[in-house]
Write a protein that holds these residues in place. Structure first.
Motif, PDB file in Angstrom:
ATOM      1  N   LEU A   1      60.315  31.187  66.501  1.00 60.55           N
ATOM      2  CA  LEU A   1      59.116  30.900  65.697  1.00 60.55           C
ATOM      3  C   LEU A   1      59.005  31.786  64.456  1.00 60.55           C
ATOM      4  O   LEU A   1      58.020  31.720  63.736  1.00 60.55           O
ATOM      5  N   ALA A   2      60.017  32.636  64.227  1.00 58.52           N
ATOM      6  CA  ALA A   2      59.916  33.611  63.131  1.00 58.52           C
ATOM      7  C   ALA A   2      59.615  32.944  61.785  1.00 58.52           C
ATOM      8  O   ALA A   2      58.910  33.512  60.958  1.00 58.52           O
ATOM      9  N   ASP A   3      60.140  31.752  61.565  1.00 54.49           N
ATOM     10  CA  ASP A   3      59.940  31.103  60.270  1.00 54.49           C
ATOM     11  C   ASP A   3      58.844  30.043  60.278  1.00 54.49           C
ATOM     12  O   ASP A   3      58.647  29.343  59.282  1.00 54.49           O
ATOM     13  N   ALA A   4      58.154  29.889  61.415  1.00 57.01           N
ATOM     14  CA  ALA A   4      57.139  28.830  61.497  1.00 57.01           C
ATOM     15  C   ALA A   4      55.918  29.176  60.640  1.00 57.01           C
ATOM     16  O   ALA A   4      55.581  30.336  60.453  1.00 57.01           O
ATOM     17  N   GLU A   5      55.285  28.148  60.121  1.00 55.10           N
ATOM     18  CA  GLU A   5      54.106  28.337  59.271  1.00 55.10           C
ATOM     19  C   GLU A   5      52.824  28.001  60.000  1.00 55.10           C
ATOM     20  O   GLU A   5      51.749  28.461  59.640  1.00 55.10           O
TER      21      GLU A   5
ATOM     22  N   ALA B   1      46.472  27.535  63.899  1.00 56.52           N
ATOM     23  CA  ALA B   1      46.660  28.952  63.553  1.00 56.52           C
ATOM     24  C   ALA B   1      47.747  29.065  62.491  1.00 56.52           C
ATOM     25  O   ALA B   1      48.734  28.332  62.512  1.00 56.52           O
ATOM     26  N   GLY B   2      47.547  29.999  61.554  1.00 54.11           N
ATOM     27  CA  GLY B   2      48.474  30.130  60.431  1.00 54.11           C
ATOM     28  C   GLY B   2      49.449  31.287  60.560  1.00 54.11           C
ATOM     29  O   GLY B   2      50.289  31.500  59.696  1.00 54.11           O
ATOM     30  N   SER B   3      49.340  32.062  61.643  1.00 56.41           N
ATOM     31  CA  SER B   3      50.292  33.156  61.863  1.00 56.41           C
ATOM     32  C   SER B   3      50.334  33.460  63.356  1.00 56.41           C
ATOM     33  O   SER B   3      49.417  33.087  64.106  1.00 56.41           O
ATOM     34  N   LEU B   4      51.373  34.155  63.775  1.00 56.20           N
ATOM     35  CA  LEU B   4      51.466  34.539  65.190  1.00 56.20           C
ATOM     36  C   LEU B   4      50.365  35.526  65.546  1.00 56.20           C
ATOM     37  O   LEU B   4      49.860  35.539  66.674  1.00 56.20           O
TER      38      LEU B   4
ATOM     39  N   ASP C   1      60.810  20.204  61.037  1.00 54.35           N
ATOM     40  CA  ASP C   1      60.346  20.378  59.662  1.00 54.35           C
ATOM     41  C   ASP C   1      59.073  21.215  59.629  1.00 54.35           C
ATOM     42  O   ASP C   1      58.521  21.487  58.566  1.00 54.35           O
ATOM     43  N   GLY C   2      58.572  21.595  60.803  1.00 47.31           N
ATOM     44  CA  GLY C   2      57.368  22.421  60.880  1.00 47.31           C
ATOM     45  C   GLY C   2      56.113  21.681  60.426  1.00 47.31           C
ATOM     46  O   GLY C   2      55.060  22.283  60.271  1.00 47.31           O
ATOM     47  N   ALA C   3      56.220  20.376  60.231  1.00 46.82           N
ATOM     48  CA  ALA C   3      55.079  19.601  59.731  1.00 46.82           C
ATOM     49  C   ALA C   3      54.520  18.710  60.848  1.00 46.82           C
ATOM     50  O   ALA C   3      54.934  18.807  61.997  1.00 46.82           O
ATOM     51  N   PHE C   4      53.591  17.841  60.484  1.00 44.58           N
ATOM     52  CA  PHE C   4      52.872  17.024  61.467  1.00 44.58           C
ATOM     53  C   PHE C   4      53.185  15.553  61.257  1.00 44.58           C
ATOM     54  O   PHE C   4      53.181  15.079  60.124  1.00 44.58           O
TER      55      PHE C   4
ATOM     56  N   SER D   1      42.588  19.119  60.121  1.00 48.61           N
ATOM     57  CA  SER D   1      42.676  18.859  58.677  1.00 48.61           C
ATOM     58  C   SER D   1      41.524  17.988  58.178  1.00 48.61           C
ATOM     59  O   SER D   1      41.275  17.926  56.987  1.00 48.61           O
ATOM     60  N   GLU D   2      40.851  17.310  59.121  1.00 45.09           N
ATOM     61  CA  GLU D   2      39.795  16.356  58.777  1.00 45.09           C
ATOM     62  C   GLU D   2      40.286  15.312  57.787  1.00 45.09           C
ATOM     63  O   GLU D   2      39.544  14.863  56.911  1.00 45.09           O
ATOM     64  N   ASP D   3      41.553  14.947  57.943  1.00 47.52           N
ATOM     65  CA  ASP D   3      42.170  13.951  57.073  1.00 47.52           C
ATOM     66  C   ASP D   3      42.606  12.782  57.965  1.00 47.52           C
ATOM     67  O   ASP D   3      43.370  12.980  58.909  1.00 47.52           O
ATOM     68  N   ASP D   4      42.110  11.582  57.656  1.00 43.85           N
ATOM     69  CA  ASP D   4      42.449  10.412  58.476  1.00 43.85           C
ATOM     70  C   ASP D   4      43.947  10.153  58.523  1.00 43.85           C
ATOM     71  O   ASP D   4      44.464   9.577  59.483  1.00 43.85           O
ATOM     72  N   TYR D   5      44.630  10.579  57.502  1.00 45.66           N
ATOM     73  CA  TYR D   5      46.079  10.401  57.453  1.00 45.66           C
ATOM     74  C   TYR D   5      46.757  11.089  58.644  1.00 45.66           C
ATOM     75  O   TYR D   5      47.819  10.674  59.106  1.00 45.66           O
ATOM     76  N   ASP D   6      46.117  12.139  59.152  1.00 46.69           N
ATOM     77  CA  ASP D   6      46.705  12.941  60.235  1.00 46.69           C
ATOM     78  C   ASP D   6      46.291  12.475  61.635  1.00 46.69           C
ATOM     79  O   ASP D   6      46.619  13.137  62.623  1.00 46.69           O
ATOM     80  N   ILE D   7      45.578  11.368  61.730  1.00 50.29           N
ATOM     81  CA  ILE D   7      45.185  10.889  63.061  1.00 50.29           C
ATOM     82  C   ILE D   7      46.450  10.580  63.876  1.00 50.29           C
ATOM     83  O   ILE D   7      47.334   9.863  63.418  1.00 50.29           O
ATOM     84  N   GLY D   8      46.518  11.169  65.050  1.00 49.69           N
ATOM     85  CA  GLY D   8      47.667  10.929  65.930  1.00 49.69           C
ATOM     86  C   GLY D   8      48.881  11.785  65.602  1.00 49.69           C
ATOM     87  O   GLY D   8      49.939  11.620  66.210  1.00 49.69           O
ATOM     88  N   ALA D   9      48.736  12.721  64.656  1.00 46.26           N
ATOM     89  CA  ALA D   9      49.886  13.550  64.262  1.00 46.26           C
ATOM     90  C   ALA D   9      49.904  14.882  65.013  1.00 46.26           C
ATOM     91  O   ALA D   9      48.868  15.515  65.202  1.00 46.26           O
ATOM     92  N   PHE D  10      51.107  15.289  65.415  1.00 52.31           N
ATOM     93  CA  PHE D  10      51.302  16.580  66.085  1.00 52.31           C
ATOM     94  C   PHE D  10      52.436  17.318  65.402  1.00 52.31           C
ATOM     95  O   PHE D  10      53.244  16.711  64.693  1.00 52.31           O
ATOM     96  N   LYS D  11      52.512  18.628  65.639  1.00 51.67           N
ATOM     97  CA  LYS D  11      53.567  19.428  65.024  1.00 51.67           C
ATOM     98  C   LYS D  11      54.918  19.033  65.613  1.00 51.67           C
ATOM     99  O   LYS D  11      55.051  18.906  66.836  1.00 51.67           O
TER     100      LYS D  11
END
Ligand code: HEC
Ligand code: HEC
Length: 316
Positions: free
Chosen positions: A86-90, A98-101, A206-209, A226-236
């Motif tokens: 996880l060293a490079d995870a954002e 969470a944005g950091s370990l 890719d560390g994204a959702f 994110s409160e963004d409808d685009y992200d509904i159903g998205a996971f890391k």
């Protein structure tokens, strides 16, 4: 994106993958303290649950079950992900909240169904233990706050990397290490299987959702943060390096085996929450077993924890 562009992007990015760091480096005082804290049930109110209760080294630092239990036996809403590589995870957590370990480590300690310990009480408990006071002092930290505790745990986690896998030898240029099935599987993974659209880079994430059709009304994933409808159903996107031993898979542990996962990708759900990003793949049984053969090349040695014990002893 069209499939063709996706494939080109995936190939370009796959070329940037670097071998995982190997073990055998020195353990810093802060990492040694983090190791001790990670295994210490003192960080839970009833003193019965440590980070390692759910992130079990023998299970690839996961819980080994779909949904684990917290300090009082409550079932957790999600599957415990691994804490290695996880060293490079954002972003951390399946929804990236969470944005950091350092920030992440506070979460389970004060979560009422996980460890249920107020953060100031956690700091007080650690401060009151002579062994920690001595060790932190030797690490140059005289004021043991929750920040210092989170910093130590994060330092420990950041150092947890798996060793080189067969894939790294291939990547370093030795193409003879793959048998035919593994080579065919690699091609499918990076081209018509479309896996590397999301699973690329050193750890195959890719560390994204992304929405792959696993969201539910109870757990829509990233959109709640994110409160963004685009992200509904998205996971890391989870890392695929060292997948073996980390079963069951997905944010809710719904799949027991890699076979189940591949069957799912072959025929994505059409009634998914939100808009799934997956296309049906039409993989044959041969393709399926070739991808599995390729997956075997992604597993390397797990981190050796013995040096941490030694480094901790040296701080006493
Ligand atoms: C009771 C079980 C449990 C305990 C105890 C626990 N965790 Fe977790 N951990 C989880 C679950 C479940 C998740 C995923 C939660 C989510 O995504 O909402 C998680 C997520 C994480 C992640 C995020 C990984 C990633 O890829 O995003 C890290 C890092 C982590 N835990 C470290 C820790 C540390 C450090 C401790 C101790 C302070 C700890 N955990 C205690 C169950 C647990
Ligand atoms: C559009 C992005 C995307 C594509 C394409 C994709 N994945 Fe995934 N993958 C994800 C996400 C996001 C998850 C986590 C979903 C969840 O937890 O509900 C995941 C989870 C997984 C897991 C479970 C890992 C774990 O630790 O739980 C495996 C294994 C996996 N994918 C393999 C593959 C394979 C093989 C392919 C190609 C056939 C593929 N993926 C294609 C995004 C993608």
């Amino acid at each position: 994106m069209t499939s063709c562009r996706r494939i080109l992007a995936a190939l370009a990015l796959a070329a940037l993958a670097l071998p995982a760091q190997s073990a055998g480096r020195d353990v810093s005082p802060l990492e040694a303290i983090g190791w001790k804290l990670f295994f210490d049930p003192l960080l839970s109110k009833p003193r019965n649950t440590s980070c390692a209760s759910c992130h079990i080294p023998e299970n690839g630092f996961e819980s080994g079950v779909a949904l684990g239990e917290g300090a009082y036996g409550d079932t957790l809403p999600r599957n415990a992900p691994t804490v290695v590589n996880l060293a490079d995870a954002e972003f951390f957590f399946w929804d990236g909240r969470a944005g950091s370990l350092e920030e992440q480590a506070r979460g389970p300690i004060e979560n009422p169904i996980e460890m249920d310990l107020a953060l100031d009480e956690a700091a007080r408990r650690v401060r009151d233990e002579a062994a920690y006071a001595t060790a932190f002092g030797r690490a140059g930290i005289n004021d043991i706050t929750i920040d210092a505790i989170a910093q130590a745990i994060a330092a420990f986690e950041r150092g947890l990397a798996t060793g080189p896998a067969l894939f790294d030898k291939w990547l370093a240029g030795d193409r003879s290490v793959f048998n035919e099935a593994q080579e065919r599987g690699r091609m499918i993974f990076f081209t018509r299987g479309q896996c590397a659209t999301c699973h690329f880079g050193p750890n195959f994430t890719d560390g994204a959702f992304h929405n792959i059709g696993t969201g539910t009304a109870d757990d829509p994933g990233r959109s709640k943060i994110s409160e963004d409808d685009y992200d509904i159903g998205a996971f890391k996107t989870p890392a695929l390096r060292n997948w073996k031993g980390r079963e069951p898979f997905m944010h809710d542990g719904r799949f027991e085996t890699l076979d189940d996962v591949l069957a799912f990708y072959n025929e994505p759900k059409t009634d998914a929450l939100g808009q799934t990003e997956l296309d049906p793949l039409d993989l044959s049984e041969q393709d399926h077993s070739d991808i599995k053969a390729f997956f075997e090349t992604l597993n390397g040695p797990w981190p050796d924890l013995a040096p941490y014990e030694a480094a901790w002893q040296a701080l006493q």
